[in-house]
Design an enzyme around this catalytic site. Structure first.
Site, short mmCIF file in Angstrom:
data_model
loop_
_atom_site.label_atom_id
_atom_site.label_comp_id
_atom_site.label_asym_id
_atom_site.label_seq_id
_atom_site.Cartn_x
_atom_site.Cartn_y
_atom_site.Cartn_z
N ARG A 149 0.82 -1.21 0.00
CA ARG A 149 0.00 0.00 0.00
C ARG A 149 0.86 1.27 0.00
O ARG A 149 0.48 2.27 -0.59
CB ARG A 149 -0.94 -0.01 1.20
CG ARG A 149 -2.06 -0.99 0.98
CD ARG A 149 -3.06 -0.95 2.09
NE ARG A 149 -4.22 -1.74 1.71
CZ ARG A 149 -5.17 -2.09 2.54
NH1 ARG A 149 -5.13 -1.72 3.80
NH2 ARG A 149 -6.18 -2.81 2.12
N LYS A 196 -20.44 -15.32 2.55
CA LYS A 196 -21.85 -14.96 2.75
C LYS A 196 -22.52 -14.37 1.52
O LYS A 196 -22.00 -13.44 0.92
CB LYS A 196 -21.94 -13.92 3.87
CG LYS A 196 -21.90 -14.50 5.25
CD LYS A 196 -22.29 -13.41 6.21
CE LYS A 196 -22.55 -13.96 7.60
NZ LYS A 196 -22.86 -12.88 8.52
N GLY A 216 -9.11 -7.49 -1.23
CA GLY A 216 -9.36 -8.42 -0.14
C GLY A 216 -8.73 -9.79 -0.32
O GLY A 216 -7.56 -9.91 -0.73
N GLY A 247 -13.43 -3.42 0.35
CA GLY A 247 -14.77 -2.87 0.61
C GLY A 247 -15.15 -1.82 -0.42
O GLY A 247 -16.27 -1.80 -0.93
P1 AMP Z 1 -15.72 -13.06 2.49
O1 AMP Z 1 -15.16 -12.30 3.65
O2 AMP Z 1 -17.21 -13.17 2.49
O3 AMP Z 1 -15.14 -12.62 1.16
O4 AMP Z 1 -15.24 -14.54 2.69
C1 AMP Z 1 -13.90 -14.92 2.72
C2 AMP Z 1 -13.77 -16.09 3.60
O5 AMP Z 1 -14.63 -17.10 3.12
C3 AMP Z 1 -12.39 -16.70 3.64
O6 AMP Z 1 -11.85 -16.53 4.92
C4 AMP Z 1 -12.62 -18.16 3.32
O7 AMP Z 1 -11.92 -19.05 4.18
C5 AMP Z 1 -14.10 -18.32 3.56
N1 AMP Z 1 -14.66 -19.46 2.83
C6 AMP Z 1 -14.55 -19.71 1.52
N2 AMP Z 1 -15.11 -20.90 1.24
C7 AMP Z 1 -15.57 -21.41 2.39
C8 AMP Z 1 -16.23 -22.62 2.74
N3 AMP Z 1 -16.52 -23.53 1.82
N4 AMP Z 1 -16.54 -22.81 4.04
C9 AMP Z 1 -16.25 -21.88 4.96
N5 AMP Z 1 -15.63 -20.72 4.69
C10 AMP Z 1 -15.29 -20.50 3.41
#
Ligand code: AMP
Length: 394
Positions: free
Chosen positions: A35, A198, A351, A374
């Site tokens: 950064r 999510k 991210g 974000g």
């Molecule tokens: P996000 O913050 O929503 O972009 O999600 C990123 C996180 O999703 C990472 O830390 C991954 O480890 C997690 N992730 C991805 N695939 C899975 C999965 N199948 N089960 C649980 N966590 C997951």
């Protein structure tokens, strides 16, 4: 189009530059200076053109109080090494006080001063006075180059624009160009790849992209919520309860818009959320009750790679599995490799996907890696970012 530093006269002017120096630290040492490096072109341009630079940034979450572990002092040192010139650190627990004002008043053209962490002040994240006015008293021109916080209306990211001419630095200009062109005028086929845990976090992005893309890949933890919406059993896989209905609506919208929707056909499942847990690959409709999905399977990797190969613009946000665990990082790495090989404009939305691409050593094979997770998501949602909206139009 927003004005940039090139559109104003900066010689002899005191220029307040909001940078994103929110770098990871361990034991008082910077562990990754990407950064800081990303901020160099704007800083060098301003210095070469005779501006007096007053740099601002936040680091971490000191929550409105001075906390030693969040001081920007190590950043000043690193910046001086990278620029090969002096960077004076204006140490102050309140960011702006008489001693800081004295340092700033003695500056001459080309000098660089770095202020202390703006989040030492509680007003910063609420965009409140008197902090904005105190910062404003130091300078004559506001340059925002912190894309990572451009989705926040804080004193140092947006509030200052009410006091003085406000323009963007080169980093924000570049982010807006790549993300903006990808979304508004993409070479087609335009493919979006969404992963992560999510659905509800990314619903607005997916919804917005469904009006623009030709194909959409869903991977990572959120795929299980889509399976649930399709009536599959998902065992102990991560489920976003609130996202089930949303997932149904998104599938319907994809269908109505003629967007090809790709959901994993096979899944690597483990008995526990652990890198060394016993694992097997199953068809996505056959996940056993005692197992959890951790990654996309080999057939899915192939199908996704094929889709990536055919695309001309690709935007990727979110890992395909639990990529922090090496045994379940294969799907994410396969997508990163396919993107690196693609003859397409490839954009990584910050991210975790940016981290995955860096980890795989493929960063220089991508067209653009956003410096704001974000912020890039909110941009892809179609929202106007406050740290950009406040800047002057050309
Ligand atoms: P996000 O913050 O929503 O972009 O999600 C990123 C996180 O999703 C990472 O830390 C991954 O480890 C997690 N992730 C991805 N695939 C899975 C999965 N199948 N089960 C649980 N966590 C997951």
């Amino acid at each position: 189009m927003k004005k940039t530093v090139k559109d104003i006269e900066v010689k002899g002017k005191k220029v307040l530059v909001r940078c994103d120096f929110n770098v990871p630290m361990q034991d008082g040492k910077i562990t990754d200076d990407v950064r800081i490096r990303a901020a160099l072109p704007t800083i060098e341009y301003l210095k070469e053109n005779g501006a007096q630079l007053i740099l601002m940034s936040h680091m971490g979450r000191p929550k409105g109080e001075p906390k030693k572990e969040f001081t920007l002092a190590p950043v000043a040192q690193r910046l001086a090494e990278l620029l090969g010139c002096e960077v004076k650190f204006a140490q102050s627990d309140v960011v702006v006080d008489d001693s800081v004002k004295a340092i700033v008043s003695e500056m001459t053209d080309g000098d660089i001063v770095l202020l202390e962490n703006t989040r030492y002040r509680k007003e910063e994240t609420n965009n409140e006075e008197p902090f904005t006015g105190q910062l404003a008293s130091l300078g004559e021109i506001f340059v925002n180059d912190a894309f990572g916080t451009a989705h926040r209306a804080h004193c140092s990211t947006a509030g200052l624009a009410a006091y003085m001419p406000a323009v963007s630095g080169f980093l924000i200009e570049k982010e807006l160009k790549f993300l903006g062109d990808a979304v508004e005028d993409p070479a087609r086929p335009f493919l979006a790849i969404m992963g992560g845990s999510k659905v509800s976090d990314k619903i607005k992005v997916i919804d917005n992209l469904l009006d623009k893309v030709d194909a959409l890949i869903i991977g990572g933890g959120m795929a299980y919520t889509f399976y649930k919406a399709m009536g599959y059993e998902i065992g102990k896989s991560i489920l976003d309860e609130n996202g089930i209905e949303l997932a149904s609506q998104l599938m319907e919208k994809a269908n109505d818009n003629g967007v090809e929707l790709l959901i994993p056909v096979d899944t690597v499942c483990a008995t526990e959320f652990d890198n060394d847990a016993e694992s097997h690959t199953f068809r996505s409709s056959q996940i056993p009750p005692h197992m959890m999905g951790m990654d996309i399977g080999p057939d899915t990797q192939k199908a996704f790679a094929e889709e990536i190969k055919n695309a001309k613009t690709i935007v990727w946000n979110g890992p395909m599995g639990v990529f922090e665990m090496p045994n379940f990082a294969k799907g994410t790495n396969a997508v990163a490799r396919a993107m690196a090989e693609a003859d397409a404009v490839t954009i990584i939305g910050g991210g975790d996907s940016a981290a995955a691409v860096e980890q795989a050593g493929l960063a220089d094979k991508m067209t653009h890696i956003s410096t704001g997770g974000g912020a890039s998501l909110e941009f892809l949602e179609g929202k106007e970012l406050p740290g950009v909206a406040c800047l002057e139009d050309k």
